[in-house]
Design a protein around this motif. Structure first.
Motif, PDB file in Angstrom:
ATOM      1  N   LEU A 144      -3.546 -19.224  -6.425  1.00  0.00           N
ATOM      2  CA  LEU A 144      -2.876 -17.927  -6.307  1.00  0.00           C
ATOM      3  C   LEU A 144      -3.767 -16.848  -6.917  1.00  0.00           C
ATOM      4  O   LEU A 144      -4.167 -16.955  -8.082  1.00  0.00           O
ATOM      5  N   PHE A 145      -4.074 -15.826  -6.126  1.00  0.00           N
ATOM      6  CA  PHE A 145      -4.882 -14.690  -6.582  1.00  0.00           C
ATOM      7  C   PHE A 145      -3.998 -13.456  -6.514  1.00  0.00           C
ATOM      8  O   PHE A 145      -3.372 -13.201  -5.467  1.00  0.00           O
ATOM      9  N   THR A 146      -3.968 -12.671  -7.587  1.00  0.00           N
ATOM     10  CA  THR A 146      -3.087 -11.492  -7.606  1.00  0.00           C
ATOM     11  C   THR A 146      -3.820 -10.297  -8.205  1.00  0.00           C
ATOM     12  O   THR A 146      -4.716 -10.460  -9.041  1.00  0.00           O
ATOM     13  N   ALA A 147      -3.408  -9.111  -7.787  1.00  0.00           N
ATOM     14  CA  ALA A 147      -3.950  -7.889  -8.405  1.00  0.00           C
ATOM     15  C   ALA A 147      -2.905  -6.792  -8.324  1.00  0.00           C
ATOM     16  O   ALA A 147      -2.126  -6.726  -7.358  1.00  0.00           O
ATOM     17  N   THR A 148      -2.912  -5.933  -9.348  1.00  0.00           N
ATOM     18  CA  THR A 148      -2.154  -4.685  -9.289  1.00  0.00           C
ATOM     19  C   THR A 148      -3.122  -3.568  -9.620  1.00  0.00           C
ATOM     20  O   THR A 148      -4.075  -3.776 -10.399  1.00  0.00           O
ATOM     21  N   VAL A 149      -2.889  -2.409  -9.034  1.00  0.00           N
ATOM     22  CA  VAL A 149      -3.834  -1.310  -9.258  1.00  0.00           C
ATOM     23  C   VAL A 149      -3.844  -0.934 -10.746  1.00  0.00           C
ATOM     24  O   VAL A 149      -2.794  -0.724 -11.355  1.00  0.00           O
ATOM     25  N   GLY A 150      -5.026  -0.950 -11.330  1.00  0.00           N
ATOM     26  CA  GLY A 150      -5.163  -0.653 -12.759  1.00  0.00           C
ATOM     27  C   GLY A 150      -4.829  -1.813 -13.672  1.00  0.00           C
ATOM     28  O   GLY A 150      -5.003  -1.714 -14.885  1.00  0.00           O
ATOM     29  N   GLY A 151      -4.323  -2.914 -13.106  1.00  0.00           N
ATOM     30  CA  GLY A 151      -3.867  -4.036 -13.937  1.00  0.00           C
ATOM     31  C   GLY A 151      -4.765  -5.254 -13.862  1.00  0.00           C
ATOM     32  O   GLY A 151      -4.449  -6.306 -14.417  1.00  0.00           O
ATOM     33  N   GLY A 152      -5.876  -5.141 -13.149  1.00  0.00           N
ATOM     34  CA  GLY A 152      -6.804  -6.266 -13.056  1.00  0.00           C
ATOM     35  C   GLY A 152      -6.452  -7.240 -11.947  1.00  0.00           C
ATOM     36  O   GLY A 152      -5.405  -7.134 -11.299  1.00  0.00           O
ATOM     37  N   ALA A 153      -7.377  -8.169 -11.732  1.00  0.00           N
ATOM     38  CA  ALA A 153      -7.188  -9.245 -10.745  1.00  0.00           C
ATOM     39  C   ALA A 153      -7.140 -10.559 -11.500  1.00  0.00           C
ATOM     40  O   ALA A 153      -7.869 -10.749 -12.479  1.00  0.00           O
ATOM     41  N   TRP A 154      -6.290 -11.463 -11.009  1.00  0.00           N
ATOM     42  CA  TRP A 154      -5.976 -12.673 -11.761  1.00  0.00           C
ATOM     43  C   TRP A 154      -5.953 -13.881 -10.849  1.00  0.00           C
ATOM     44  O   TRP A 154      -5.595 -13.769  -9.676  1.00  0.00           O
ATOM     45  N   PHE A 155      -6.291 -15.036 -11.436  1.00  0.00           N
ATOM     46  CA  PHE A 155      -6.250 -16.302 -10.713  1.00  0.00           C
ATOM     47  C   PHE A 155      -5.306 -17.233 -11.460  1.00  0.00           C
ATOM     48  O   PHE A 155      -5.366 -17.332 -12.682  1.00  0.00           O
ATOM     49  N   ALA A 156      -4.442 -17.919 -10.711  1.00  0.00           N
ATOM     50  CA  ALA A 156      -3.551 -18.893 -11.347  1.00  0.00           C
ATOM     51  C   ALA A 156      -3.397 -20.097 -10.435  1.00  0.00           C
ATOM     52  O   ALA A 156      -2.917 -19.955  -9.314  1.00  0.00           O
ATOM     53  N   PRO A 157      -3.800 -21.282 -10.905  1.00  0.00           N
ATOM     54  CA  PRO A 157      -3.480 -22.480 -10.130  1.00  0.00           C
ATOM     55  C   PRO A 157      -1.970 -22.677 -10.162  1.00  0.00           C
ATOM     56  O   PRO A 157      -1.334 -22.386 -11.183  1.00  0.00           O
ATOM     57  N   THR A 158      -1.372 -23.149  -9.069  1.00  0.00           N
ATOM     58  CA  THR A 158       0.096 -23.305  -9.067  1.00  0.00           C
ATOM     59  C   THR A 158       0.499 -24.773  -9.158  1.00  0.00           C
ATOM     60  O   THR A 158       1.654 -25.110  -8.937  1.00  0.00           O
ATOM     61  N   THR A 159      -0.453 -25.652  -9.473  1.00  0.00           N
ATOM     62  CA  THR A 159      -0.106 -27.061  -9.685  1.00  0.00           C
ATOM     63  C   THR A 159       0.695 -27.174 -10.975  1.00  0.00           C
ATOM     64  O   THR A 159       0.486 -26.390 -11.915  1.00  0.00           O
ATOM     65  N   VAL A 214       0.846  -1.187   0.000  1.00  0.00           N
ATOM     66  CA  VAL A 214       0.000   0.000   0.000  1.00  0.00           C
ATOM     67  C   VAL A 214       0.887   1.244   0.000  1.00  0.00           C
ATOM     68  O   VAL A 214       2.034   1.215   0.445  1.00  0.00           O
ATOM     69  N   GLU A 215       0.299   2.333  -0.493  1.00  0.00           N
ATOM     70  CA  GLU A 215       1.030   3.601  -0.592  1.00  0.00           C
ATOM     71  C   GLU A 215       0.364   4.596   0.354  1.00  0.00           C
ATOM     72  O   GLU A 215      -0.867   4.617   0.463  1.00  0.00           O
ATOM     73  N   GLY A 216       1.155   5.414   1.010  1.00  0.00           N
ATOM     74  CA  GLY A 216       0.590   6.430   1.908  1.00  0.00           C
ATOM     75  C   GLY A 216       0.555   5.940   3.336  1.00  0.00           C
ATOM     76  O   GLY A 216       1.131   4.914   3.675  1.00  0.00           O
ATOM     77  N   GLU A 217      -0.163   6.701   4.139  1.00  0.00           N
ATOM     78  CA  GLU A 217      -0.257   6.390   5.561  1.00  0.00           C
ATOM     79  C   GLU A 217      -0.714   4.936   5.765  1.00  0.00           C
ATOM     80  O   GLU A 217      -1.681   4.510   5.121  1.00  0.00           O
ATOM     81  N   PRO A 218      -0.049   4.158   6.628  1.00  0.00           N
ATOM     82  CA  PRO A 218      -0.421   2.741   6.748  1.00  0.00           C
ATOM     83  C   PRO A 218      -1.692   2.535   7.568  1.00  0.00           C
ATOM     84  O   PRO A 218      -1.699   1.899   8.624  1.00  0.00           O
ATOM     85  N   ASP A 219      -2.776   3.084   7.078  1.00  0.00           N
ATOM     86  CA  ASP A 219      -4.081   3.026   7.723  1.00  0.00           C
ATOM     87  C   ASP A 219      -5.103   2.828   6.590  1.00  0.00           C
ATOM     88  O   ASP A 219      -5.142   3.619   5.638  1.00  0.00           O
ATOM     89  N   PRO A 220      -5.926   1.768   6.686  1.00  0.00           N
ATOM     90  CA  PRO A 220      -6.834   1.450   5.572  1.00  0.00           C
ATOM     91  C   PRO A 220      -7.798   2.570   5.210  1.00  0.00           C
ATOM     92  O   PRO A 220      -8.333   2.584   4.094  1.00  0.00           O
ATOM     93  N   GLN A 221      -8.040   3.518   6.117  1.00  0.00           N
ATOM     94  CA  GLN A 221      -8.907   4.655   5.753  1.00  0.00           C
ATOM     95  C   GLN A 221      -8.217   5.577   4.757  1.00  0.00           C
ATOM     96  O   GLN A 221      -8.871   6.367   4.081  1.00  0.00           O
ATOM     97  N   HIS A 222      -6.900   5.518   4.711  1.00  0.00           N
ATOM     98  CA  HIS A 222      -6.152   6.492   3.902  1.00  0.00           C
ATOM     99  C   HIS A 222      -5.260   5.886   2.830  1.00  0.00           C
ATOM    100  O   HIS A 222      -4.897   6.574   1.887  1.00  0.00           O
ATOM    101  N   TRP A 223      -4.865   4.621   3.001  1.00  0.00           N
ATOM    102  CA  TRP A 223      -3.883   4.113   2.046  1.00  0.00           C
ATOM    103  C   TRP A 223      -4.493   3.850   0.673  1.00  0.00           C
ATOM    104  O   TRP A 223      -5.711   3.752   0.513  1.00  0.00           O
ATOM    105  N   HIS A 224      -3.599   3.705  -0.339  1.00  0.00           N
ATOM    106  CA  HIS A 224      -3.995   3.283  -1.686  1.00  0.00           C
ATOM    107  C   HIS A 224      -3.318   1.945  -1.940  1.00  0.00           C
ATOM    108  O   HIS A 224      -2.096   1.843  -1.846  1.00  0.00           O
ATOM    109  N   GLY A 225      -4.117   0.949  -2.256  1.00  0.00           N
ATOM    110  CA  GLY A 225      -3.546  -0.371  -2.536  1.00  0.00           C
ATOM    111  C   GLY A 225      -2.861  -0.381  -3.892  1.00  0.00           C
ATOM    112  O   GLY A 225      -3.425   0.102  -4.880  1.00  0.00           O
ATOM    113  N   LEU A 226      -1.635  -0.909  -3.940  1.00  0.00           N
ATOM    114  CA  LEU A 226      -0.917  -1.041  -5.215  1.00  0.00           C
ATOM    115  C   LEU A 226      -0.915  -2.479  -5.701  1.00  0.00           C
ATOM    116  O   LEU A 226      -1.019  -2.754  -6.899  1.00  0.00           O
ATOM    117  N   VAL A 227      -0.755  -3.401  -4.733  1.00  0.00           N
ATOM    118  CA  VAL A 227      -0.586  -4.818  -5.056  1.00  0.00           C
ATOM    119  C   VAL A 227      -1.315  -5.634  -4.006  1.00  0.00           C
ATOM    120  O   VAL A 227      -1.286  -5.294  -2.817  1.00  0.00           O
TER     121      VAL A 227
END
Ligand code: IPD
Ligand code: CA
Length: 273
Positions: free
Chosen positions: A132-147, A108-121
């Motif tokens: 495995l579930f992943t997301a980046t801000v502006g880059g979508g959310a993704w699912f990948a089996p790791t088998t 997260v970016e900014g003050e480490p408080d969920p009321q104020h931070w911006h999630g990056l990853v």
């Protein structure tokens, strides 16, 4: 490559390493190390060992970043970025041998408080299920089996508004018995919207399931920042909405996550007005 792309790769590598350690330790047997906020709120030796591994790896790779973990506390950084970590989310499942537990890592970016931070990853890794579930801000959310030889990764999208069959909604209950009357009253107000209820036992996996369309919605009182930091970005990047008390970001008082239509319905039902 954006900064978030670099960070998500590190988060994935560390989450997978941490998840394999948790899974190995689970196979060797679980040792309850202590209780925390209530008798039911346990911490295992593995929770502590896994968080120590994550913290050490991040300190090596990202010395200027802050750290905010469930088991070992917070340390400010100099970069403006903070890693928010739950080493094992779903510790009671872990202790009982139920596979729904996950390593949750957010940047997260900014003050480490969920009321104020911006999630990056956001990265949520369930090692016992190899998901495995992943997301980046502006880059979508993704699912990948790791088998080995698993299906290719796929982009996540929350469900559209539920039909008149009602919504599949997950929730959770705090460890403190004093909160249960309120938790059950809130659930009672949501029931008219629901086709059925799930209590999965891991907030990060509840949020990942909303992002993946495995649930229509989720709400819970009592979450801590590390429970929802990564999962909230998964839901938002999958087209959903995550909030807390009316007009606020998710907090310990309340977290709600769903597609936009159901989110508004849940918010109104939970508020009770
Ligand atoms: C817990 C899980 C659970 C939720 C609790 C959390 P932990 O996290 O996410 O589903 O109901 O509120 O504390 O203690 O297993 O990391
Ligand atoms: Ca935990």
């Amino acid at each position: 490559m954006t900064q978030a792309d670099d960070l998500v790769q590190l988060a994935i590598d560390v989450a997978r390493e941490a998840g394999e350690l948790a899974r190995r330790r689970r196979g060797e047997g679980v040792e309850i190390a202590a209780t925390k906020s209530a008798a039911a709120d346990i911490v295992t030796a593995a929770d502590r060992e896994v968080e120590a591994l994550i913290r050490r790896r991040l300190a090596q790779e990202r010395a200027g970043d802050g750290f905010f973990g469930e088991e070992s506390g917070a340390e400010a950084g100099t970069s403006g970025l903070t890693w928010v970590v739950d080493p094992i989310d779903g510790t009671v499942n872990y202790a009982y041998g139920i596979p729904e537990y996950a390593v949750s890592i957010a940047v997260v970016e900014g003050e480490p408080d969920p009321q104020h931070w911006h999630g990056l990853v956001g990265v949520v890794y369930a090692p016992a299920m190899q998901e495995l579930f992943t997301a980046t801000v502006g880059g979508g959310a993704w699912f990948a089996p790791t088998t080995a030889g698993g299906a290719p990764r796929r982009r996540l999208a929350v469900n559209e508004a539920p039909t008149d069959t009602g919504a599949l909604v997950a929730t959770g209950f705090g460890y403190d018995p004093a909160t249960h009357v309120g938790d059950l009253a809130r659930l009672g107000r949501v029931m008219p919207l629901a086709r059925d209820i799930r209590r999965i036992g891991s907030a990060s996996l509840d949020l990942a399931a909303v992002a993946a369309g495995r649930l229509d919605g989720y709400f819970e009182r009592g979450l801590r920042p590390w429970d929802h930091a990564a999962g909230a970005l998964l839901v938002e990047e999958a087209g959903g909405v995550v909030g807390g008390l009316p007009g606020q970001r998710p907090s310990t008082a309340l977290t709600i996550a769903a597609g936009p239509v159901l989110f508004a319905q849940l918010e109104q039902a939970i508020d009770g007005r």
